[in-house]
Design a protein around this motif. Structure first.
Motif, PDB file in Angstrom:
ATOM      1  N   HIS A 406       1.251  -1.609  -0.281  1.00 35.11           N
ATOM      2  CA  HIS A 406       0.307  -0.180   0.095  1.00 35.11           C
ATOM      3  C   HIS A 406       0.425   0.461   0.310  1.00 35.11           C
ATOM      4  O   HIS A 406       0.483   2.063  -0.142  1.00 35.11           O
ATOM      5  CB  HIS A 406      -0.929   0.185   1.509  1.00 35.11           C
ATOM      6  CG  HIS A 406      -2.097   1.604   0.931  1.00 35.11           C
ATOM      7  ND1 HIS A 406      -2.975   1.303   0.059  1.00 35.11           N
ATOM      8  CD2 HIS A 406      -2.297   2.238   2.205  1.00 35.11           C
ATOM      9  CE1 HIS A 406      -3.729   2.163   0.237  1.00 35.11           C
ATOM     10  NE2 HIS A 406      -3.673   2.435   1.394  1.00 35.11           N
ATOM     11  N   GLY A 407       2.283   0.799   0.314  1.00 35.34           N
ATOM     12  CA  GLY A 407       3.026   2.033   0.371  1.00 35.34           C
ATOM     13  C   GLY A 407       2.525   2.943   1.177  1.00 35.34           C
ATOM     14  O   GLY A 407       2.694   3.935   1.735  1.00 35.34           O
ATOM     15  N   ALA A 408       2.759   2.647   3.229  1.00 40.72           N
ATOM     16  CA  ALA A 408       2.456   3.230   4.135  1.00 40.72           C
ATOM     17  C   ALA A 408       3.066   3.455   4.321  1.00 40.72           C
ATOM     18  O   ALA A 408       4.713   3.287   4.596  1.00 40.72           O
ATOM     19  CB  ALA A 408       1.518   2.148   4.852  1.00 40.72           C
ATOM     20  N   PRO A 409       3.365   4.485   5.852  1.00 38.18           N
ATOM     21  CA  PRO A 409       4.747   5.534   6.244  1.00 38.18           C
ATOM     22  C   PRO A 409       5.100   4.159   6.975  1.00 38.18           C
ATOM     23  O   PRO A 409       4.620   3.341   7.468  1.00 38.18           O
ATOM     24  CB  PRO A 409       3.627   5.778   7.348  1.00 38.18           C
ATOM     25  CG  PRO A 409       2.657   6.350   6.290  1.00 38.18           C
ATOM     26  CD  PRO A 409       2.058   5.510   6.298  1.00 38.18           C
ATOM     27  N   ALA A 546     -11.598  11.182  -6.059  1.00 39.68           N
ATOM     28  CA  ALA A 546     -11.213  10.052  -5.620  1.00 39.68           C
ATOM     29  C   ALA A 546      -9.577  10.039  -5.831  1.00 39.68           C
ATOM     30  O   ALA A 546      -8.855   9.823  -5.217  1.00 39.68           O
ATOM     31  CB  ALA A 546     -11.742   8.406  -5.839  1.00 39.68           C
ATOM     32  N   ALA A 547      -9.619  10.361  -7.345  1.00 35.05           N
ATOM     33  CA  ALA A 547      -8.012  10.445  -7.620  1.00 35.05           C
ATOM     34  C   ALA A 547      -7.587  11.796  -6.813  1.00 35.05           C
ATOM     35  O   ALA A 547      -6.288  11.684  -6.442  1.00 35.05           O
ATOM     36  CB  ALA A 547      -8.088  10.910  -9.567  1.00 35.05           C
ATOM     37  N   ARG A 548      -8.480  12.784  -6.936  1.00 36.17           N
ATOM     38  CA  ARG A 548      -7.862  13.820  -6.153  1.00 36.17           C
ATOM     39  C   ARG A 548      -7.239  13.943  -4.418  1.00 36.17           C
ATOM     40  O   ARG A 548      -5.985  14.191  -4.218  1.00 36.17           O
ATOM     41  CB  ARG A 548      -8.543  15.271  -6.177  1.00 36.17           C
ATOM     42  CG  ARG A 548      -8.517  15.914  -7.691  1.00 36.17           C
ATOM     43  CD  ARG A 548      -9.982  17.192  -7.226  1.00 36.17           C
ATOM     44  NE  ARG A 548     -11.185  17.010  -7.046  1.00 36.17           N
ATOM     45  CZ  ARG A 548     -12.469  17.076  -7.630  1.00 36.17           C
ATOM     46  NH1 ARG A 548     -11.624  17.177  -8.928  1.00 36.17           N
ATOM     47  NH2 ARG A 548     -13.547  16.341  -7.137  1.00 36.17           N
ATOM     48  N   GLU A 549      -8.242  12.714  -4.030  1.00 32.61           N
ATOM     49  CA  GLU A 549      -7.634  12.218  -2.881  1.00 32.61           C
ATOM     50  C   GLU A 549      -6.759  11.695  -2.765  1.00 32.61           C
ATOM     51  O   GLU A 549      -5.779  11.723  -1.731  1.00 32.61           O
ATOM     52  CB  GLU A 549      -8.895  11.537  -1.681  1.00 32.61           C
ATOM     53  CG  GLU A 549     -10.164  13.062  -1.797  1.00 32.61           C
ATOM     54  CD  GLU A 549     -11.477  12.370  -1.548  1.00 32.61           C
ATOM     55  OE1 GLU A 549     -11.713  10.545  -0.854  1.00 32.61           O
ATOM     56  OE2 GLU A 549     -12.610  12.475  -0.845  1.00 32.61           O
ATOM     57  N   GLU A 550      -6.433  10.421  -3.025  1.00 29.70           N
ATOM     58  CA  GLU A 550      -4.604   9.740  -3.751  1.00 29.70           C
ATOM     59  C   GLU A 550      -4.037  11.078  -3.642  1.00 29.70           C
ATOM     60  O   GLU A 550      -3.207  10.488  -3.346  1.00 29.70           O
ATOM     61  CB  GLU A 550      -6.006   8.809  -4.627  1.00 29.70           C
ATOM     62  CG  GLU A 550      -4.052   7.678  -4.672  1.00 29.70           C
ATOM     63  CD  GLU A 550      -4.776   6.830  -3.576  1.00 29.70           C
ATOM     64  OE1 GLU A 550      -3.063   6.147  -3.359  1.00 29.70           O
ATOM     65  OE2 GLU A 550      -5.429   6.591  -3.055  1.00 29.70           O
ATOM     66  N   ARG A 551      -3.976  11.446  -5.030  1.00 25.19           N
ATOM     67  CA  ARG A 551      -2.809  12.572  -5.081  1.00 25.19           C
ATOM     68  C   ARG A 551      -2.157  13.003  -3.576  1.00 25.19           C
ATOM     69  O   ARG A 551      -1.171  13.582  -3.007  1.00 25.19           O
ATOM     70  CB  ARG A 551      -2.894  13.771  -5.424  1.00 25.19           C
ATOM     71  CG  ARG A 551      -3.239  12.855  -7.167  1.00 25.19           C
ATOM     72  CD  ARG A 551      -2.776  13.277  -8.380  1.00 25.19           C
ATOM     73  NE  ARG A 551      -3.883  14.985  -8.492  1.00 25.19           N
ATOM     74  CZ  ARG A 551      -5.140  14.662  -9.418  1.00 25.19           C
ATOM     75  NH1 ARG A 551      -5.624  13.476  -9.668  1.00 25.19           N
ATOM     76  NH2 ARG A 551      -6.410  15.255  -9.285  1.00 25.19           N
ATOM     77  N   GLY A 552      -3.739  14.142  -2.834  1.00 18.38           N
ATOM     78  CA  GLY A 552      -3.205  14.482  -1.310  1.00 18.38           C
ATOM     79  C   GLY A 552      -2.766  13.419  -0.636  1.00 18.38           C
ATOM     80  O   GLY A 552      -2.070  13.887   0.998  1.00 18.38           O
ATOM     81  N   ARG A 553      -2.571  11.817  -0.742  1.00 19.72           N
ATOM     82  CA  ARG A 553      -1.695  11.289   0.809  1.00 19.72           C
ATOM     83  C   ARG A 553      -0.762  11.618   0.675  1.00 19.72           C
ATOM     84  O   ARG A 553       0.141  11.860  -0.497  1.00 19.72           O
ATOM     85  CB  ARG A 553      -2.692   9.682  -0.072  1.00 19.72           C
ATOM     86  CG  ARG A 553      -2.312   9.108   1.192  1.00 19.72           C
ATOM     87  CD  ARG A 553      -3.004   7.628   0.628  1.00 19.72           C
ATOM     88  NE  ARG A 553      -2.200   6.583  -0.642  1.00 19.72           N
ATOM     89  CZ  ARG A 553      -1.453   5.761  -0.114  1.00 19.72           C
ATOM     90  NH1 ARG A 553      -0.687   5.530   1.016  1.00 19.72           N
ATOM     91  NH2 ARG A 553      -0.916   5.815  -1.373  1.00 19.72           N
ATOM     92  N   PRO A 554      -0.145  11.472   1.805  1.00 21.54           N
ATOM     93  CA  PRO A 554       0.930  11.862   2.050  1.00 21.54           C
ATOM     94  C   PRO A 554       2.259  10.969   1.810  1.00 21.54           C
ATOM     95  O   PRO A 554       1.995   9.444   1.676  1.00 21.54           O
ATOM     96  CB  PRO A 554       1.602  11.773   3.531  1.00 21.54           C
ATOM     97  CG  PRO A 554      -0.030  11.850   4.285  1.00 21.54           C
ATOM     98  CD  PRO A 554      -1.041  11.542   3.498  1.00 21.54           C
ATOM     99  N   VAL A 555       2.954  11.153   0.819  1.00 19.65           N
ATOM    100  CA  VAL A 555       3.962  10.301   0.478  1.00 19.65           C
ATOM    101  C   VAL A 555       5.296   9.588   1.323  1.00 19.65           C
ATOM    102  O   VAL A 555       5.138  10.180   2.090  1.00 19.65           O
ATOM    103  CB  VAL A 555       4.906  10.585  -1.183  1.00 19.65           C
ATOM    104  CG1 VAL A 555       5.591   9.795  -1.497  1.00 19.65           C
ATOM    105  CG2 VAL A 555       4.393  11.504  -1.877  1.00 19.65           C
ATOM    106  N   ALA A 556       5.214   7.995   1.486  1.00 23.29           N
ATOM    107  CA  ALA A 556       5.553   7.456   2.647  1.00 23.29           C
ATOM    108  C   ALA A 556       7.219   7.515   1.559  1.00 23.29           C
ATOM    109  O   ALA A 556       7.262   7.033   0.859  1.00 23.29           O
ATOM    110  CB  ALA A 556       4.753   5.291   2.211  1.00 23.29           C
ATOM    111  N   GLN A 557       8.250   6.870   2.796  1.00 27.20           N
ATOM    112  CA  GLN A 557       9.173   6.536   2.742  1.00 27.20           C
ATOM    113  C   GLN A 557       9.361   5.766   1.831  1.00 27.20           C
ATOM    114  O   GLN A 557       8.741   4.224   2.572  1.00 27.20           O
ATOM    115  CB  GLN A 557       9.689   6.912   4.084  1.00 27.20           C
ATOM    116  CG  GLN A 557      11.302   6.243   3.503  1.00 27.20           C
ATOM    117  CD  GLN A 557      11.971   6.883   4.969  1.00 27.20           C
ATOM    118  OE1 GLN A 557      11.755   6.818   6.225  1.00 27.20           O
ATOM    119  NE2 GLN A 557      13.581   6.638   5.333  1.00 27.20           N
ATOM    120  N   ALA A 558      10.165   5.229   1.219  1.00 27.88           N
ATOM    121  CA  ALA A 558      10.846   4.181   0.577  1.00 27.88           C
ATOM    122  C   ALA A 558      11.406   3.268   1.378  1.00 27.88           C
ATOM    123  O   ALA A 558      12.664   2.929   1.986  1.00 27.88           O
ATOM    124  CB  ALA A 558      11.594   4.041  -1.474  1.00 27.88           C
TER     125      ALA A 558
END
Length: 655
Positions: A406-409, A546-558
């Motif tokens: 999911h790309g979570a923190p 839904a796409a706008r909300e997804e783009r606003g989700r914080p980017v997780a660390q790789a």
């Protein structure tokens, strides 16, 4: 995809040495997809596992300090390793060839054989060429040696955290007469393999150490101790071929090339260094292309050797264990996509995923008559008893699964917290439904702000500031999605502005006002569904929101060893607009049922969030919602609401 594996007996993998991605596609090694860079190194597979008898194949006796043995697969792997090393030797020979020619020319000049202006010019030209080629070769060799090979994100399992598991693996290695793995790690996946982490960038392990044994965490919770030993036997047997100098050198060479291909994408390079990195990457890709086939065949030989060596250990248990591997994979996939993914989207991560797979597979055994005998195993000792603190290990692997899928923190936070299974219905299911219902009404307020106005008088897209506050009711959703009734066949419609007499002009398709049976206008949309402008408009607006909300989700660390923060392995493809609309309408129906009846949110281990009416799971709601969304027919849904006692005109709680 990643090479030969250790849990399903497949020895026909096509990836390179020890899971090095470059050997499976030298033209696209370390491509943009981070999932292609997952390094599942040194996988050894086979259908058998168990103790190695004193007499090996062909009547030869196994000796301590096993390297590759006399198995046919080991000999084939060694031959392919030599072929890989020959590619390296040819590259080295080409690099030193100009220097050798220059040495010959200088020797001829000293001895008086090559004298004159022409030979002097040739010596200078060849000398300059030799220096340039040697500098390029040295740069490539330095980059290959210093490049960090990809490593699979795992949960390191120290010996103090699982002494019984380490003891089981060492005993298994002793029975197979192979070196034991240097360490054990867990991964949130239904697979097991050996991974070489002897590179200096991976820690303090020395070059030449035995590879790390990576075990799929669902195996520890679902399998019994004997089944786990049978599954791990062919994997552990792969440490023997890994210790052979030729195979180890070939694997290091390919892994280094694979890592060098990704160097041009390293962030922070200046233009000059990036240009040089691109040149090194092209040379590395060329070398990978030359040894790709040999490396893949070498891994197949290693897998076959491990399978052959482990064939006499717990053969009967292995048959049952292989069935459990497939069952665990099905249950794990279902648990991730149906149960864990909704929680991750709500900022909650289930802290006991591995324990949940046991509940999911138990439920599958209860529903599927083909799996009835599997629950009888649950009385035996589970493999998770080999851990000192199973709960802490389960929590760590569950968090890693969220990062990968999911790309979570990387850790808990205000918007990212663990959730126990007992609180799943309230923390995930109910919040998901109400969030979807709120989004649906927010979009509907923009699409149709005045519910009382006829469709022709509704503004197309009012500004959010001009949108009136309409009550969030299910009846409003049903009314908006209900398609207007079509005239019956043979019915004549007259325009009030220009009435037509019964004897008026007729169109070529037939009498005015009748339906042409050969016409498809107004019946189907380009996607094959019925023509429903209201549903299409609402679905498009929902998709954009839904796409706008997804783009606003914080980017997780790789995760360590990867360029992208993820998700590295997306669980589901993007949903279509109609599917998204159906999910939101279903959520609205569930909210109305919970608020106006005795219904309650719940968890189904195989299907995820579920609505329970009077203690029974509701299974017939989806068809009625699809009838409304796809066909614009509200009758099935209204019948279901009446039977369940739901009042659609009552406002629902959205938060």
């Amino acid at each position: 995809m990643y090479g030969v594996t250790g849990t399903n007996g497949n020895t026909s993998g096509t990836s390179g040495t020890g899971g090095t991605r470059g050997t499976s596609g030298a033209d696209d090694s370390r491509g943009p997809d981070p999932a292609r860079r997952v390094d599942r190194a040194h996988r050894a597979s086979g259908p058998g596992s168990g103790p190695r008898g004193p007499i090996g194949p062909g009547g030869t006796r196994a000796t301590p300090g096993y390297a590759t043995g006399d198995e046919l697969g080991a000999r084939a792997a060694r031959a392919r390793a030599l072929a890989v090393l020959r590619v390296r030797g040819r590259a080295l020979g080409l690099a030193v060839l100009p220097a050798a020619v220059a040495a010959v020319l200088y020797a001829g000049g000293v001895t008086g054989h090559f004298t004159g202006p022409g030979w002097d010019t040739a010596r200078w030209v060849v000398t300059v060429l030799a220096v340039v080629v040697l500098l390029v070769a040295a740069a490539v060799a330095l980059v290959v040696a210093r490049s960090r090979p990809a490593v699979t994100p795992t949960v390191e399992l120290a010996e103090s955290a699982a002494p019984d598991l380490y003891r089981l693996v060492r005993d298994l290695a002793d029975r197979l007469d192979v070196p034991p793995p240097s360490a054990i790690a867990l991964t949130p996946d239904c697979d097991s393999w050996l991974e070489d982490r002897s590179h200096r960038a991976h820690g303090a392990r020395r070059v030449g150490d035995a590879p790390v044994l990576v075990i799929g965490s669902p195996f520890l919770w679902w399998m019994r101790v004997g089944e786990l030993r049978a599954v791990l036997a062919p994997v552990v047997a792969g440490t023997g071929p890994a210790a052979h100098p030729d195979i180890a050198a070939a694997r290091r060479f390919v892994r280094g090339l694979d890592a060098a291909v990704a160097v041009p994408r390293t962030p922070g390079l200046d233009p000059v260094r990036r240009l040089g990195a691109h040149g090194v990457g092209r040379l590395a890709r060329t070398l990978l292309r030359g040894c790709r086939g040999h490396a893949a065949e070498m891994e197949r030989g290693v897998a076959a050797a491990g399978s052959e060596r482990a064939q006499t250990v717990d053969y009967g248990v292995r048959i049952v264990a292989q069935e459990q591997v497939g069952l665990a994979y099905a249950g794990w996939d279902r648990l991730l996509t149906r149960v864990a993914l909704p929680a991750w989207r709500m900022g909650r991560w289930p802290a006991r995923l591995d324990a949940g797979v046991v509940s999911a597979l138990t439920e599958l055994s209860r529903r599927d008559r083909l799996a009835e005998g599997f629950t009888s195993r649950l009385g035996e000792r589970p493999a998770c008893d080999l851990l000192e603190e199973p709960g802490a290990v389960d929590e760590a692997t569950s968090l890693l699964a969220a990062r990968l899928f999911h790309g979570a923190p990387a850790g808990p936070g205000a918007d990212w917290a663990p959730v126990e299974w007992g609180a799943y219905a309230e923390e995930v299911v109910d919040r998901t439904w109400r969030a979807d219902a709120a989004r649906l009404h927010q979009v509907l307020d923009r699409v149709a702000p005045d519910p009382a106005a006829p469709p022709a008088e509704r503004p197309a897209a009012p500004a959010p500031a001009d949108v009136p506050d309409a009550p969030p009711t299910l009846a409003r959703i049903i009314t908006h999605l209900t398609a207007p009734e079509r005239p019956a066949p043979g019915h004549r419609t007259q325009s009030p502005q220009s009435p037509q007499s019964p004897e008026g002009p007729r169109s070529p398709e037939g009498p005015r006002g009748t339906e042409n049976p050969d016409s498809t206008d107004g019946l189907d949309d380009p996607d094959g569904g019925p023509d429903s402008p209201a549903a299409d408009e609402l679905a498009a607006a929902l998709t954009a929101q839904a796409a706008r909300e997804e783009r606003g989700r914080p980017v997780a660390q790789a995760p360590e060893g990867f360029d992208s923060p993820g998700p590295l392995f997306p669980l589901q493809p993007p949903r279509s607009g109609r599917d998204l609309l159906a999910d939101h309408v279903t959520a609205m129906v569930c909210c109305a049922a919970v608020d106006t009846t005795e219904a309650a949110p719940g968890l189904d281990w195989l299907d995820g969030p579920a609505l329970f009416v009077r203690g029974e799971r509701c299974t017939d709601l989806t068809a009625t919602v699809l009838s409304l969304v796809e066909d614009g027919d509200p009758k099935p849904l209204r019948t279901w609401l009446t039977r369940a006692g739901v009042r659609p005109e009552k406002p629902v709680r959205l938060v």
